[in-house]
Structures are given as C-alpha cells and as structure tokens.
Design a protein around this motif. Structure first.
Motif, PDB file in Angstrom:
ATOM      1  N   GLU A  43       0.821  -1.206   0.000  1.00  0.00           N
ATOM      2  CA  GLU A  43       0.000   0.000   0.000  1.00  0.00           C
ATOM      3  C   GLU A  43       0.858   1.260   0.000  1.00  0.00           C
ATOM      4  OE1 GLU A  43      -2.440  -3.332   1.741  1.00  0.00           O
ATOM      5  OE2 GLU A  43      -0.361  -2.627   1.910  1.00  0.00           O
ATOM      6  N   GLN A  44       1.922   1.254   0.783  1.00  0.00           N
ATOM      7  CA  GLN A  44       2.798   2.421   0.819  1.00  0.00           C
ATOM      8  C   GLN A  44       3.590   2.557  -0.476  1.00  0.00           C
ATOM      9  OE1 GLN A  44       5.087   2.004   4.499  1.00  0.00           O
ATOM     10  NE2 GLN A  44       3.704   3.433   5.506  1.00  0.00           N
ATOM     11  N   VAL A  45       4.061   1.446  -1.020  1.00  0.00           N
ATOM     12  CA  VAL A  45       4.815   1.498  -2.273  1.00  0.00           C
ATOM     13  C   VAL A  45       3.951   2.084  -3.382  1.00  0.00           C
ATOM     14  CG1 VAL A  45       5.870   0.086  -4.091  1.00  0.00           C
ATOM     15  CG2 VAL A  45       6.365  -0.396  -1.687  1.00  0.00           C
ATOM     16  N   ASP A  46       2.716   1.631  -3.506  1.00  0.00           N
ATOM     17  CA  ASP A  46       1.822   2.149  -4.541  1.00  0.00           C
ATOM     18  C   ASP A  46       1.593   3.643  -4.366  1.00  0.00           C
ATOM     19  OD1 ASP A  46       1.612  -0.398  -5.558  1.00  0.00           O
ATOM     20  OD2 ASP A  46      -0.318  -0.829  -4.610  1.00  0.00           O
ATOM     21  N   TRP A  47       1.417   4.065  -3.114  1.00  0.00           N
ATOM     22  CA  TRP A  47       1.161   5.490  -2.845  1.00  0.00           C
ATOM     23  C   TRP A  47       2.386   6.329  -3.210  1.00  0.00           C
ATOM     24  CZ3 TRP A  47       2.836   9.727  -0.226  1.00  0.00           C
ATOM     25  CH2 TRP A  47       1.925  10.761  -0.043  1.00  0.00           C
ATOM     26  N   VAL A  48       3.573   5.890  -2.787  1.00  0.00           N
ATOM     27  CA  VAL A  48       4.802   6.644  -3.072  1.00  0.00           C
ATOM     28  C   VAL A  48       5.052   6.707  -4.572  1.00  0.00           C
ATOM     29  CG1 VAL A  48       7.306   6.698  -2.770  1.00  0.00           C
ATOM     30  CG2 VAL A  48       5.834   6.128  -0.834  1.00  0.00           C
ATOM     31  N   ARG A  49       4.833   5.593  -5.258  1.00  0.00           N
ATOM     32  CA  ARG A  49       5.065   5.560  -6.704  1.00  0.00           C
ATOM     33  C   ARG A  49       4.168   6.571  -7.425  1.00  0.00           C
ATOM     34  NH1 ARG A  49       5.074  -0.155  -7.806  1.00  0.00           N
ATOM     35  NH2 ARG A  49       7.297  -0.124  -7.277  1.00  0.00           N
ATOM     36  N   ARG A  50       2.900   6.598  -7.043  1.00  0.00           N
ATOM     37  CA  ARG A  50       1.978   7.571  -7.649  1.00  0.00           C
ATOM     38  C   ARG A  50       2.394   8.998  -7.332  1.00  0.00           C
ATOM     39  NH1 ARG A  50      -1.945   3.874  -5.670  1.00  0.00           N
ATOM     40  NH2 ARG A  50      -2.400   5.312  -3.942  1.00  0.00           N
ATOM     41  N   GLU A  51       2.854   9.211  -6.097  1.00  0.00           N
ATOM     42  CA  GLU A  51       3.240  10.565  -5.689  1.00  0.00           C
ATOM     43  C   GLU A  51       4.494  11.026  -6.425  1.00  0.00           C
ATOM     44  OE1 GLU A  51       2.400  14.036  -3.418  1.00  0.00           O
ATOM     45  OE2 GLU A  51       1.231  12.271  -4.003  1.00  0.00           O
ATOM     46  N   ILE A  52       5.429  10.125  -6.644  1.00  0.00           N
ATOM     47  CA  ILE A  52       6.632  10.471  -7.421  1.00  0.00           C
ATOM     48  C   ILE A  52       6.237  10.934  -8.815  1.00  0.00           C
ATOM     49  CG2 ILE A  52       8.669   9.487  -8.558  1.00  0.00           C
ATOM     50  CD1 ILE A  52       9.035   7.709  -6.052  1.00  0.00           C
ATOM     51  N   THR A  53       5.348  10.198  -9.442  1.00  0.00           N
ATOM     52  CA  THR A  53       4.899  10.557 -10.788  1.00  0.00           C
ATOM     53  C   THR A  53       4.121  11.864 -10.773  1.00  0.00           C
ATOM     54  OG1 THR A  53       4.832   8.243 -11.465  1.00  0.00           O
ATOM     55  CG2 THR A  53       3.517   9.789 -12.756  1.00  0.00           C
ATOM     56  N   ARG A  54       3.255  12.027  -9.781  1.00  0.00           N
ATOM     57  CA  ARG A  54       2.454  13.256  -9.702  1.00  0.00           C
ATOM     58  C   ARG A  54       3.338  14.487  -9.584  1.00  0.00           C
ATOM     59  NH1 ARG A  54       0.322  16.930  -6.349  1.00  0.00           N
ATOM     60  NH2 ARG A  54       1.487  16.166  -4.543  1.00  0.00           N
ATOM     61  N   ARG A  55       4.454  14.358  -8.885  1.00  0.00           N
ATOM     62  CA  ARG A  55       5.359  15.485  -8.687  1.00  0.00           C
ATOM     63  C   ARG A  55       6.367  15.627  -9.831  1.00  0.00           C
ATOM     64  NH1 ARG A  55       6.767  15.944  -2.228  1.00  0.00           N
ATOM     65  NH2 ARG A  55       4.768  15.197  -1.425  1.00  0.00           N
ATOM     66  N   GLY A  56       6.303  14.744 -10.812  1.00  0.00           N
ATOM     67  CA  GLY A  56       7.217  14.831 -11.940  1.00  0.00           C
ATOM     68  C   GLY A  56       8.644  14.513 -11.579  1.00  0.00           C
ATOM     69  N   LEU A  57       8.843  13.536 -10.670  1.00  0.00           N
ATOM     70  CA  LEU A  57      10.182  13.225 -10.175  1.00  0.00           C
ATOM     71  C   LEU A  57      10.644  11.824 -10.564  1.00  0.00           C
ATOM     72  CD1 LEU A  57       9.858  14.745  -6.563  1.00  0.00           C
ATOM     73  CD2 LEU A  57      11.136  15.701  -8.492  1.00  0.00           C
ATOM     74  N   ASP A  58      10.067  11.258 -11.614  1.00  0.00           N
ATOM     75  CA  ASP A  58      10.427   9.899 -12.000  1.00  0.00           C
ATOM     76  C   ASP A  58      11.894   9.767 -12.385  1.00  0.00           C
ATOM     77  OD1 ASP A  58       7.869   8.158 -12.093  1.00  0.00           O
ATOM     78  OD2 ASP A  58       7.251  10.039 -13.013  1.00  0.00           O
ATOM     79  N   ASP A  59      12.527  10.846 -12.797  1.00  0.00           N
ATOM     80  CA  ASP A  59      13.949  10.791 -13.152  1.00  0.00           C
ATOM     81  C   ASP A  59      14.854  11.030 -11.938  1.00  0.00           C
ATOM     82  OD1 ASP A  59      13.069  13.436 -12.934  1.00  0.00           O
ATOM     83  OD2 ASP A  59      14.625  14.184 -14.294  1.00  0.00           O
ATOM     84  N   LYS A  60      14.253  11.349 -10.784  1.00  0.00           N
ATOM     85  CA  LYS A  60      15.027  11.636  -9.578  1.00  0.00           C
ATOM     86  C   LYS A  60      14.814  10.613  -8.467  1.00  0.00           C
ATOM     87  CE  LYS A  60      16.562  15.638 -11.159  1.00  0.00           C
ATOM     88  NZ  LYS A  60      18.005  15.819 -11.466  1.00  0.00           N
ATOM     89  N   LEU A  61      13.587  10.082  -8.376  1.00  0.00           N
ATOM     90  CA  LEU A  61      13.239   9.194  -7.275  1.00  0.00           C
ATOM     91  C   LEU A  61      12.572   7.933  -7.803  1.00  0.00           C
ATOM     92  CD1 LEU A  61      11.648  11.791  -4.798  1.00  0.00           C
ATOM     93  CD2 LEU A  61      13.997  10.938  -4.773  1.00  0.00           C
ATOM     94  N   SER A  62      12.698   6.867  -7.045  1.00  0.00           N
ATOM     95  CA  SER A  62      12.024   5.616  -7.378  1.00  0.00           C
ATOM     96  C   SER A  62      11.752   4.867  -6.083  1.00  0.00           C
ATOM     97  CB  SER A  62      12.882   4.767  -8.324  1.00  0.00           C
ATOM     98  OG  SER A  62      14.092   4.389  -7.698  1.00  0.00           O
TER      99      SER A  62
END
Length: 404
Positions: free
Chosen positions: A205-224
C-alpha cells in the motif's frame, strides 16, 4: 472481595507517587494518596479484576480494549503510574510464555511473514495516517525538537535535515531509504539537497502510494521506490538511510538486516540507523507485538553495535533522541484523538472502539515510556561508514551538524 484491594492500591501508589482511585464490580471504591485522584480505574467485571492480578499490565490493557475496564481522568498518567509501579513485572512468567508463542506464530524469519506483519500495521492506508501525521511529509518516526521547534511539521522537517547533514548527503549522491514509509525523506532530501533516491519498502500500500506521488510530482527521473523485503539488497548506494526499520527485523533476524544495510552501501560510503533500542538485551513487551507490531522486536543498542562491527561498519556517532520521541508521540496522540470521528468514518468496521482503545494506549503509552525516568527504551541514531573514515573523508568535529 478476593483481593486486599486497599493494601494493593496503597502499595501501587507508594511506588508511582500518584493519587488515584479504583472501583470494583461489587461497588467498592478505593482511594490511594492524599490528593484528588488523577485518574480512576473502573473494573466492570470480576474477570477483568482477575486478569489484572494474574497477567499484570497485559490483563489490565486487554480488559480496557474489551471495555470491561474504563479509565476516568488522565490516560497518560494512568499508564505512567503503571510503569512507575512495576505493574509490568506482575505475571511475568505467564507473559513470557505468551510472548514465546507469539514469536512462533509471527516470526519475521520468512520474507512472506515479514511482509504480512508489516502490512498489518503500515497497510492501514494513507487516508488514515494523513489525518494525524505531519503534513505533507507524513513521517511516521521520531521527530527532532531542538529548542524553538513549535510544531510537528517543523520537527519532522528538521529531523530529515539533521539526518542529511549527518550522512553528508550532497547533490550527485544516490541514496537508498530503507523502509521509506510514505516517502517523506525521499521528497525532502531531493528538494533540499538535490540528491537522487530510491525507496525500499515491503508494504504494498505504501509502495503504490509513493510511486503515484513520485509521478504526480514529476520526479520519476530523480526518485524511485522498490517493493522488496528489507533484507533484499540490489546495487550499492553512496548513502544509506534507515529510519525505523531495525525494530521490524525480528528477534532472530537482526544480523541479516544489518548485513543488508552494509551490502547496500558502497565502500567508503556513509549511512545512518535510526531505531528504537533497549538499554541492554531485553524482551520486547508483548502488548506492542501482539496488538500493534506483529513480528516486531526491539534490539539492544549493544546488540546492534556488535552486528555492525561484524559487517565491517565503523560507528562514527550515536545520538539518543528518547526525549524527542515523547514529544512526537504526544502530538500524534493529540491529533489522533482530535480526528477520531473522521478516522472512524473511513471504515467503521475496521476502526471500531477496540481499535480506538488499542491505538490510544499505544500512542499515549509509548509517549510515557519514552518520558519515564525508569524507562529502558530509547531512540538511537547511529552514523556509520563502510570501512574506516579518514581525516579528509569525514569531518573531525560535529560542527557540520549545527553550522547551518
């Protein structure tokens, strides 16, 4: 009345130093101490009274969860009095047997059971945790409250900044956040320092939430974020951050988890372990394992250091933030209580009155545990390196922690 109640409450009062009262099912009322009662324990059934005398604090707590015991007045003072009076030593042999059975059933030895144990607590949903954790970081670990800190939000941001300074996190570093929770450290460290980060978490549940939040913030190239057991190392990183993970290693898995932290770190790299630890090897209280963190185990500081040495890690600094955790838990408990009606509305079946009482006892009781003058449970931050540092690779003083 089967028990000499007045003598018992007088003895408890003498050890705790608090004035309180007790009422029992036959209508008896007993006061201890000269002042007005700070709290009153109300026993609704004879069975609850028997539980308290045979199983000590566990019997009393579980009767409270079942609503066969009520507390009028200050719950924190009630739990603090229990600590000071040594109520947790009553029925110790029986509780140790129960603790052993719990370990057999819920040991973190297998990755599958460790995942199930983690989800039992951390999988309650972001909507639940958002209501009483800090906004927006949602850090579910001890904050840092240096003089002048006014809010939980400030304390959690300052904790992250404090950790970043401790491990000398810098732009260009690639760090791993072991057990990353809702990603608060990942997001703030990237924003304030410019480092890139990877979260490692076993709770879906936390992994799914963090993954969505990374994408929402446009940080896919910085965080995973990677869903995996805490013991599963992939590639080595420049820096390792582990905030509130060692408590979930389990009684016999501490060595494996510390080794995984070492494997995650490049030679010469820096890391930090932030964890609840005992002063000396001790049993972990059954209440916290049975009702809050199944499979959890609080290691002794000495046990952790031995495992770190075995893994070739140099201990550079140890800081005890025990008092800071009391303040953090005070704020969580206050917000939890203020938001209880909203929490209950999320899922009335899951968040029922029993859940309410368990979590009140957990949050308020842990605050008193960390505040207690007789407590042996502390909060440690250990800064370490993989291999010995040199005069040029790490500062010769602690000034870098505070010269900001």
């Amino acid at each position: 009345m089967l028990f000499p109640m007045q003598s018992i409450v007088d003895a408890l009062q003498a050890r705790s130093g608090m004035s309180f009262a007790v009422t029992v099912p036959d209508g008896g009322y007993y006061r201890a101490g000269s002042g007005e009662p700070v709290f009153t324990l109300i026993f609704r059934t004879d069975a609850a009274l028997l539980q308290a005398f045979t199983r000590g604090h566990m019997g009393l707590l579980e009767s409270y969860f079942d609503q066969s015991v009520d507390v009028e007045g200050n719950l924190g003072a009630t739990l603090a009095a229990g600590l000071l009076s040594g109520l947790d030593s009553r029925g110790k042999a029986l509780i140790n047997v129960e603790n052993g059975i719990h370990e057999l059933r819920f040991s973190n030895h297998s990755a599958a059971q460790a995942k199930t144990n983690a989800r039992a607590h951390y999988g309650l949903g972001a909507e639940f945790y958002r209501l009483w954790l800090d906004d927006p970081l949602m850090m579910y670990t001890c904050g840092y409250w240096p003089e002048g800190t006014q809010t939980l939000e400030e304390a959690q941001a300052r904790k992250i900044d404090h950790v970043c300074r401790k491990i000398r996190l810098a732009p260009g570093d690639h760090f791993v956040d072991v057990g990353c929770g809702f990603g608060g450290f990942l997001f703030r460290a990237q924003q304030t320092v410019g480092a890139t980060g990877t979260g490692l978490n076993t709770t879906s549940e936390q992994v799914d939430w963090v993954r969505r939040e990374i994408t929402r913030r446009g940080l896919d190239d910085k965080l995973s974020v990677r869903e995996a057991d805490f013991r599963a190392a992939d590639v080595p990183y420049d820096k390792v951050v582990s905030i509130g993970v060692l408590e979930h290693a389990g009684r016999d898995q501490l060595g494996e988890v510390v080794q995984a932290h070492a494997d995650l770190l490049k030679p010469g790299g820096l890391g930090m372990l932030h964890f609840i630890g005992h002063v000396g090897p001790r049993e972990t209280d059954l209440f916290i394992r049975k009702h809050v963190f199944p499979g959890g185990w609080i290691p002794g500081l000495s046990e952790v250091i031995v495992e770190m040495e075995r893994c070739g890690l140099e201990v550079l600094d140890i800081e005890n933030l025990r008092r800071h955790y009391a303040l953090t838990l005070d704020e969580w408990a206050l917000r939890f209580e203020q938001q209880w009606a909203t929490i209950q509305a999320l899922d009335p079946q899951r968040f029922d009155e029993r859940f309410h009482r368990v979590w009140r006892a957990y949050l308020v009781g842990c605050a008193e545990m960390f505040r207690s003058p007789v407590g042996y449970t502390h909060l440690f931050q250990i800064v370490f390196s993989k291999g010995n540092v040199t005069r040029t690779s790490y500062p010769m003083s602690r000034a870098h922690l505070y010269d900001t």
